[in-house]
Structure formats: C-alpha cells, structure tokens
Write an enzyme that holds these catalytic residues in place. Structure first.
Site, PDB file in Angstrom:
ATOM      1  N   LYS A 159     -21.750  -1.378   1.666  1.00  0.00           N
ATOM      2  CA  LYS A 159     -20.791  -0.381   1.172  1.00  0.00           C
ATOM      3  C   LYS A 159     -21.386   0.228  -0.104  1.00  0.00           C
ATOM      4  O   LYS A 159     -21.032  -0.137  -1.224  1.00  0.00           O
ATOM      5  CB  LYS A 159     -19.438  -1.070   0.916  1.00  0.00           C
ATOM      6  CG  LYS A 159     -18.260  -0.127   1.007  1.00  0.00           C
ATOM      7  CD  LYS A 159     -16.958  -0.887   1.060  1.00  0.00           C
ATOM      8  CE  LYS A 159     -15.779  -0.013   0.710  1.00  0.00           C
ATOM      9  NZ  LYS A 159     -15.578   1.152   1.567  1.00  0.00           N
TER      10      LYS A 159
HETATM   11  N1  PPE Z   1     -15.730   1.895   7.402  1.00  0.00           N
HETATM   12  C1  PPE Z   1     -15.944   2.580   6.262  1.00  0.00           C
HETATM   13  C2  PPE Z   1     -17.017   3.597   6.223  1.00  0.00           C
HETATM   14  C3  PPE Z   1     -15.138   2.316   5.148  1.00  0.00           C
HETATM   15  O1  PPE Z   1     -15.351   2.992   4.024  1.00  0.00           O
HETATM   16  C4  PPE Z   1     -14.123   1.351   5.239  1.00  0.00           C
HETATM   17  C5  PPE Z   1     -13.234   1.072   4.068  1.00  0.00           C
HETATM   18  C6  PPE Z   1     -13.941   0.664   6.459  1.00  0.00           C
HETATM   19  C7  PPE Z   1     -14.773   0.964   7.516  1.00  0.00           C
HETATM   20  C8  PPE Z   1     -12.904  -0.420   6.623  1.00  0.00           C
HETATM   21  O2  PPE Z   1     -13.237  -1.555   5.866  1.00  0.00           O
HETATM   22  P1  PPE Z   1     -12.118  -2.557   5.340  1.00  0.00           P
HETATM   23  O3  PPE Z   1     -11.430  -1.869   4.212  1.00  0.00           O
HETATM   24  O4  PPE Z   1     -12.843  -3.766   4.940  1.00  0.00           O
HETATM   25  O5  PPE Z   1     -11.191  -2.801   6.460  1.00  0.00           O
HETATM   26  N2  PPE Z   1     -12.985   2.178   3.244  1.00  0.00           N
HETATM   27  C9  PPE Z   1     -12.499   1.975   1.898  1.00  0.00           C
HETATM   28  C10 PPE Z   1     -12.726   3.185   1.034  1.00  0.00           C
HETATM   29  C11 PPE Z   1     -12.001   4.412   1.433  1.00  0.00           C
HETATM   30  C12 PPE Z   1     -12.198   5.508   0.410  1.00  0.00           C
HETATM   31  O6  PPE Z   1     -11.690   6.596   0.634  1.00  0.00           O
HETATM   32  O7  PPE Z   1     -12.833   5.310  -0.616  1.00  0.00           O
HETATM   33  C13 PPE Z   1     -11.063   1.480   1.883  1.00  0.00           C
HETATM   34  O8  PPE Z   1     -10.397   1.531   2.900  1.00  0.00           O
HETATM   35  O9  PPE Z   1     -10.624   1.034   0.838  1.00  0.00           O
END
Ligand code: PPE
Length: 305
Positions: A159
C-alpha cells in the site's frame, strides 16, 4: 472528501496539535512517492471506540514497507499503541485512521538509503465512502482505460502512496464519465480491483474474488467478508475473473475499510441485480461485526480505553 480537524496527530512518537503537524516542501516522499500507508476504522461500541483489526493493519503497513525495502522505526506494537492514543485524544466515538510512513526532509535524489523515515498517524470523522446509498441502491462502475500495476512495475501488494497515482487517474476518469467508481484490469487483462476496494462477484452461486496475483491488495475487509460468507454457508474462492464475468454475474459488491461493503448495480452500463441476497446478508453482518456485535469476531476489535 473534506477532512474535519481533530485534536492531535501522532508524529514520530509525539502527539502534536493538529495545525502543527506540518512537513517541509522538500520532504522526499512528496517528490518521489515512496511512502506506505494504511486506512483503518474505529467504530463506536458500548465500551467506547474500538479499532477494527488494528494489529493486522499495522502488520500490513510493515509488509508494505518491507516490499519497498523501507525499515520502519516503530514496531507493530508501538504503532498499535500510538493509534489508540490518537483516537483517545480525538474524543471521537468513531473515526477513520490514516497512518503513513514516508522519507523525510534532508536528502534529495532517488537513493533512499540515506533518507530518514518519518511516521505519523491522524484520525478524523469520515462517512460513507461511496455514498450513503451504496448498500441499498448500489454504485455504477466503469472498467477503466487505465491498467492496474504490474508486479514488476509498482508492487500492488504494497500500500504505497505512489501506487495511488494510477488509482486517482482511474477514479477521476470514472467520475467525469458519470460513474461512481472504476474497476481496474491487470496488464494480463484480468479483473484486479477498484481504486480503493476489492471486488466480489457471484457466479453460479459461488462468490469469487481476484487474488493478489491479479494485482489486488490483500484486503482486510476482503478477508473479513470471506469469513462472514463462509459462516453463512456461502462458497467463496479466489480466482481470476474477466470483464465478461462481471457483465453476467448474479450479484456483485466491493469492499474496503473506507467503503465497507457496497453493492454494485452496473458495470459498463450492463445492469447487475442489486442488491443481491448474499450482498445484503454480508453487508449487514459486516456492519455488526465491526461494532463488536458478533461474538465469534469480538477479538478483531481493539478497544482504545
Ligand atoms: N484495494 C485498494 C487499492 C485499496 O486502497 C484498499 C483500501 C483495498 C483494496 C481494501 O483494503 P482493506 O481496507 O484492507 O479492506 N483502501 C483504503 C484507502 C482508500 C482511500 O481513498 O484512501 C481504505 O479503504 O481505507
């Protein structure tokens, strides 16, 4: 979405006033995009705010940094404690939490080896990410003209701040075309994920979600959803999906910490039954799980008091 200031931000071991949490314009990561971050939510419970799967989010932050070859100056345990301190100081009953580790001020140039690593954790109130009606009415999706990162270009399993340039290009393209969110395909043409959420579709009664190999982040919400789905007796598997699988699926939803579980009503203007029965059941159970109302998942809540 606008940010509402709260009391304090944790910066390199100290709680500083919100307005004093500043950095220099020559901060390395601002120029080259190599930082790692997390998105975490704390939910209101009768015992005060509780952070959902906090330790696992901080472990993923460490993994993101490891992939980037960045050695974080704080352990998972220290970051967990710091997060609890920030949420407590905010006085908020629930919050969105944003930890970030980045190369600081003092060095310029692409060699990160001499750079200092700074870490901060902020929190503020954040509402429904894809809109209040995302669960009931669903969101409109568009397959992006932008391709998700290849594993040998920008590791999607980390991330990393710079990875989100790709996400922002896709998000704005979709919004300008009148859609709510973009779906990204991998360089090989398989469905990867959305700009900030993992994807699930139902095909022949089975829930399918793309694996990390297809360029998806290892989502903690995805993992939570899989556990909940299995409890309901739904069959779930990781598998590759094509855009055609999306067009003809029986139901579809996306999930992430910010977006929670949001139903999808169409992809590229092909209608999808929405909200589907599995989506409705999982979204409701997810909302209960994160608030500590499901006994078997109580350990996923880390209380700040
Ligand atoms: N894929 C991506 C690309 C992503 O950024 C997130 C979280 C997920 C999948 C889901 O991951 P999880 O939160 O562990 O279930 N995205 C974060 C950031 C969003 C933003 O706008 O900044 C979030 O959901 O907090």
């Amino acid at each position: 979405m606008p940010i509402t200031p709260t009391e304090k931000i944790w910066m390199n071991g100290e709680l500083v006033a919100w307005d004093d949490a500043r950095i220099h314009v020559l901060t390395h990561t601002l120029h080259y995009g190599m930082g790692v971050f997390e998105g975490i939510r704390a939910y209101e419970t009768p015992q005060g705010p509780a952070v959902f799967r906090l330790t696992e989010h901080m472990a993923r932050l460490h993994n993101s940094a490891k992939i980037m070859g960045m050695e974080l100056p704080y352990s998972v345990e220290e970051l967990v404690q710091a997060t609890k301190d920030v949420v407590r100081a905010s006085g908020l009953p629930s919050a969105y939490i944003r930890p970030i580790a980045y190369y600081g001020y003092g060095e310029m140039g692409l060699n990160t080896l001499p750079c200092s690593i700074d870490v901060s954790i902020a929190c503020w109130p954040w509402g429904a990410y894809l809109g209040e009606e995302a669960v009931t009415k669903g969101v409109r999706m568009k397959i992006s003209s932008w391709t998700r990162h290849d594993h040998n270009t920008m590791p999607p399993a980390s991330k990393t701040t710079g990875n989100y340039v790709n996400s922002s290009l896709a998000k704005v393209e979709a919004l300008k075309a009148g859609y709510d969110e973009a779906i990204m395909l991998s360089p090989q043409g398989f469905v990867s994920e959305c700009t900030g959420e993992n994807i699930f579709v139902a095909r022949d009664g089975v829930l399918v979600t793309p694996p990390v190999a297809a360029g998806a982040l290892e989502g903690l919400t995805q993992d939570t959803v899989i556990a909940i789905a299995k409890d309901f007796g739904f069959e779930v598997r990781f598998d590759y999906l094509t855009r055609s699988d999306l067009y003809v699926c029986e139901e579809m939803f996306v999930c992430g910490t910010a977006a929670e579980v949001s139903a999808v009503n169409s992809v590229d203007d092909r209608d999808i039954p929405c909200p589907g029965p599995m989506t409705t059941a999982i979204a409701a159970e997810y909302a209960r799980t994160v608030r500590g109302e499901v006994d078997r998942y109580k350990d996923w809540l880390e209380h700040v008091h």
